[in-house]
Design an enzyme around this catalytic site. Sequence first.
Site, PDB file in Angstrom:
ATOM      1  N   SER A   1       0.869  -1.186   0.000  1.00 30.28           N
ATOM      2  CA  SER A   1       0.000   0.000   0.000  1.00 30.28           C
ATOM      3  C   SER A   1       0.900   1.228   0.000  1.00 30.28           C
ATOM      4  O   SER A   1       2.103   1.123   0.296  1.00 30.28           O
ATOM      5  CB  SER A   1      -0.868  -0.019   1.271  1.00 30.28           C
ATOM      6  OG  SER A   1      -1.516   1.214   1.477  1.00 30.28           O
TER       7      SER A   1
ATOM      8  N   TYR B   1      -2.122  -1.286  10.285  1.00 28.68           N
ATOM      9  CA  TYR B   1      -2.086  -1.420   8.821  1.00 28.68           C
ATOM     10  C   TYR B   1      -0.764  -0.882   8.281  1.00 28.68           C
ATOM     11  O   TYR B   1      -0.093  -1.531   7.471  1.00 28.68           O
ATOM     12  CB  TYR B   1      -3.274  -0.655   8.233  1.00 28.68           C
ATOM     13  CG  TYR B   1      -3.489  -0.850   6.751  1.00 28.68           C
ATOM     14  CD1 TYR B   1      -4.069  -2.009   6.247  1.00 28.68           C
ATOM     15  CD2 TYR B   1      -3.132   0.156   5.849  1.00 28.68           C
ATOM     16  CE1 TYR B   1      -4.282  -2.172   4.892  1.00 28.68           C
ATOM     17  CE2 TYR B   1      -3.340   0.000   4.484  1.00 28.68           C
ATOM     18  CZ  TYR B   1      -3.921  -1.166   4.011  1.00 28.68           C
ATOM     19  OH  TYR B   1      -4.125  -1.332   2.664  1.00 28.68           O
TER      20      TYR B   1
HETATM   21  N1  LIG Z   1      -8.643  -0.563  -1.614  1.00 29.12           N
HETATM   22  C1  LIG Z   1      -7.601   0.227  -1.391  1.00 29.12           C
HETATM   23  O1  LIG Z   1      -7.723   1.456  -1.418  1.00 29.12           O
HETATM   24  C2  LIG Z   1      -6.248  -0.354  -1.127  1.00 29.12           C
HETATM   25  C3  LIG Z   1      -5.151   0.531  -1.126  1.00 29.12           C
HETATM   26  C4  LIG Z   1      -3.891   0.019  -0.883  1.00 29.12           C
HETATM   27  C5  LIG Z   1      -3.723  -1.326  -0.654  1.00 29.12           C
HETATM   28  N2  LIG Z   1      -4.807  -2.154  -0.645  1.00 29.12           N
HETATM   29  C6  LIG Z   1      -4.562  -3.560  -0.373  1.00 29.12           C
HETATM   30  O2  LIG Z   1      -5.043  -4.336  -1.441  1.00 29.12           O
HETATM   31  C7  LIG Z   1      -5.450  -5.615  -0.958  1.00 29.12           C
HETATM   32  C8  LIG Z   1      -6.868  -5.882  -1.413  1.00 29.12           C
HETATM   33  O3  LIG Z   1      -7.667  -4.841  -0.906  1.00 29.12           O
HETATM   34  P1  LIG Z   1      -9.179  -4.597  -1.316  1.00 29.12           P
HETATM   35  O4  LIG Z   1      -9.360  -3.137  -1.293  1.00 29.12           O
HETATM   36  O5  LIG Z   1      -9.565  -5.369  -2.505  1.00 29.12           O
HETATM   37  O6  LIG Z   1      -9.847  -5.166   0.014  1.00 29.12           O
HETATM   38  P2  LIG Z   1     -11.227  -5.921   0.257  1.00 29.12           P
HETATM   39  O7  LIG Z   1     -11.520  -5.782   1.692  1.00 29.12           O
HETATM   40  O8  LIG Z   1     -12.223  -5.427  -0.718  1.00 29.12           O
HETATM   41  O9  LIG Z   1     -10.807  -7.419  -0.077  1.00 29.12           O
HETATM   42  C9  LIG Z   1      -9.879  -8.086   0.725  1.00 29.12           C
HETATM   43  C10 LIG Z   1     -10.152  -9.555   0.617  1.00 29.12           C
HETATM   44  O10 LIG Z   1      -9.258 -10.230   1.520  1.00 29.12           O
HETATM   45  C11 LIG Z   1      -9.991 -11.250   2.159  1.00 29.12           C
HETATM   46  N3  LIG Z   1      -9.376 -11.618   3.446  1.00 29.12           N
HETATM   47  C12 LIG Z   1      -9.332 -10.880   4.571  1.00 29.12           C
HETATM   48  N4  LIG Z   1      -8.739 -11.563   5.551  1.00 29.12           N
HETATM   49  C13 LIG Z   1      -8.386 -12.758   5.028  1.00 29.12           C
HETATM   50  C14 LIG Z   1      -7.742 -13.908   5.539  1.00 29.12           C
HETATM   51  N5  LIG Z   1      -7.347 -13.982   6.835  1.00 29.12           N
HETATM   52  N6  LIG Z   1      -7.523 -14.961   4.722  1.00 29.12           N
HETATM   53  C15 LIG Z   1      -7.929 -14.908   3.429  1.00 29.12           C
HETATM   54  N7  LIG Z   1      -8.563 -13.856   2.891  1.00 29.12           N
HETATM   55  C16 LIG Z   1      -8.793 -12.797   3.682  1.00 29.12           C
HETATM   56  C17 LIG Z   1     -11.380 -10.664   2.339  1.00 29.12           C
HETATM   57  O11 LIG Z   1     -12.349 -11.667   2.595  1.00 29.12           O
HETATM   58  C18 LIG Z   1     -11.580  -9.933   1.030  1.00 29.12           C
HETATM   59  O12 LIG Z   1     -12.152 -10.741   0.043  1.00 29.12           O
HETATM   60  C19 LIG Z   1      -5.304  -5.556   0.565  1.00 29.12           C
HETATM   61  O13 LIG Z   1      -4.080  -6.141   0.958  1.00 29.12           O
HETATM   62  C20 LIG Z   1      -5.279  -4.075   0.857  1.00 29.12           C
HETATM   63  O14 LIG Z   1      -4.592  -3.776   2.041  1.00 29.12           O
HETATM   64  C21 LIG Z   1      -6.062  -1.713  -0.875  1.00 29.12           C
END
Ligand SMILES: NC(=O)c1ccc[n+]([C@@H]2O[C@H](COP(=O)([O-])OP(=O)(O)OC[C@H]3O[C@@H](n4cnc5c(N)ncnc54)[C@H](O)[C@@H]3O)[C@@H](O)[C@H]2O)c1
Length: 253
Positions: free
Chosen positions: A139, A152
């Site tokens: 991130s 985080y």
């Molecule tokens: N959306 C953003 O703005 C953003 C920005 C920077 C980084 N990220 C990173 O991108 C990745 C995906 O984010 P997203 O926005 O799609 O999030 P999201 O919450 O929409 O999806 C995350 C997924 O991870 C799964 N998950 C959570 N805990 C888990 C576990 N213990 N085992 C297996 N699966 C698990 C959830 O069920 C979900 O389907 C994450 O690592 C997040 O930190 C997201």
Amino acid sequence: MPEFHGRSAVVTGGAHGIGAAIAQTLVKSGLRVVVADLLDAEGTATAESIGPTALFRHLDVTDESGWRQVLDDAEANFGPLAVLVNNAGIVDFGRIESESPAMFRHVVDVNLFGAWLGMHLAARRLRANGDGVIVNISSTAGLVGYSGIAGYVASKWGLRGLTKAAALELGDAGIRVCSVHPGPIHTPMTAGFDASIASGQPLPRFGEPEEVAAMVGFIVTDATFSTGSEFVIDGGATAGMTLVAPAQAHGTW
Ligand SMILES: NC(=O)c1ccc[n+]([C@@H]2O[C@H](COP(=O)([O-])OP(=O)(O)OC[C@H]3O[C@@H](n4cnc5c(N)ncnc54)[C@H](O)[C@@H]3O)[C@@H](O)[C@H]2O)c1
């Protein structure tokens, strides 16, 4: 370009959001993908929407035996492992003084330990298979600090460091390891976020999951001389600060 046809990939947290978009993109490059997530119904629907080159498996990324099963299933159904995308992640909310120790520990457990566990178990398979790519979804919170989400931030900085350590250890096996650093992206994770958090960026909008997935696809298939590298996709959020010149300095700035 690596030849990954006939080989498998695992994408954690692939039920929706960024992970689902990554799974869709990897399939287009010839990989067959296991969508691994806690969310059984959504994960199954996502895999079915991709088609026969994807399948869903339940996985809690903090569970070692679950990881072994998913990796076994990936190779049994879809061929030798070629790609692991550690995308599963959760976010905590709470300042240092108020966040519960259990919550901090849980976030680090999922975001950092879970990714380490996946790399720990996948690396020996990739080594045996001759090459591979590991992409860790960090991130911008792995590049700078943010208030109110310390767990985080700590986990995403940790994931960035873990990426570099792994790249150093696995390069001799032809395994590349890179981190991806998205800014705000439209997903269920950010559904409650105010749009204004993107307003100060050079590109003042949220990104889309497909834009992150395109970068992951590029890392997997095209960035063949990149390892230990950070790929930033944040609309310029971490590019720096715009200086506002003091009134008397106009003309000299
Ligand atoms: N959306 C953003 O703005 C953003 C920005 C920077 C980084 N990220 C990173 O991108 C990745 C995906 O984010 P997203 O926005 O799609 O999030 P999201 O919450 O929409 O999806 C995350 C997924 O991870 C799964 N998950 C959570 N805990 C888990 C576990 N213990 N085992 C297996 N699966 C698990 C959830 O069920 C979900 O389907 C994450 O690592 C997040 O930190 C997201």
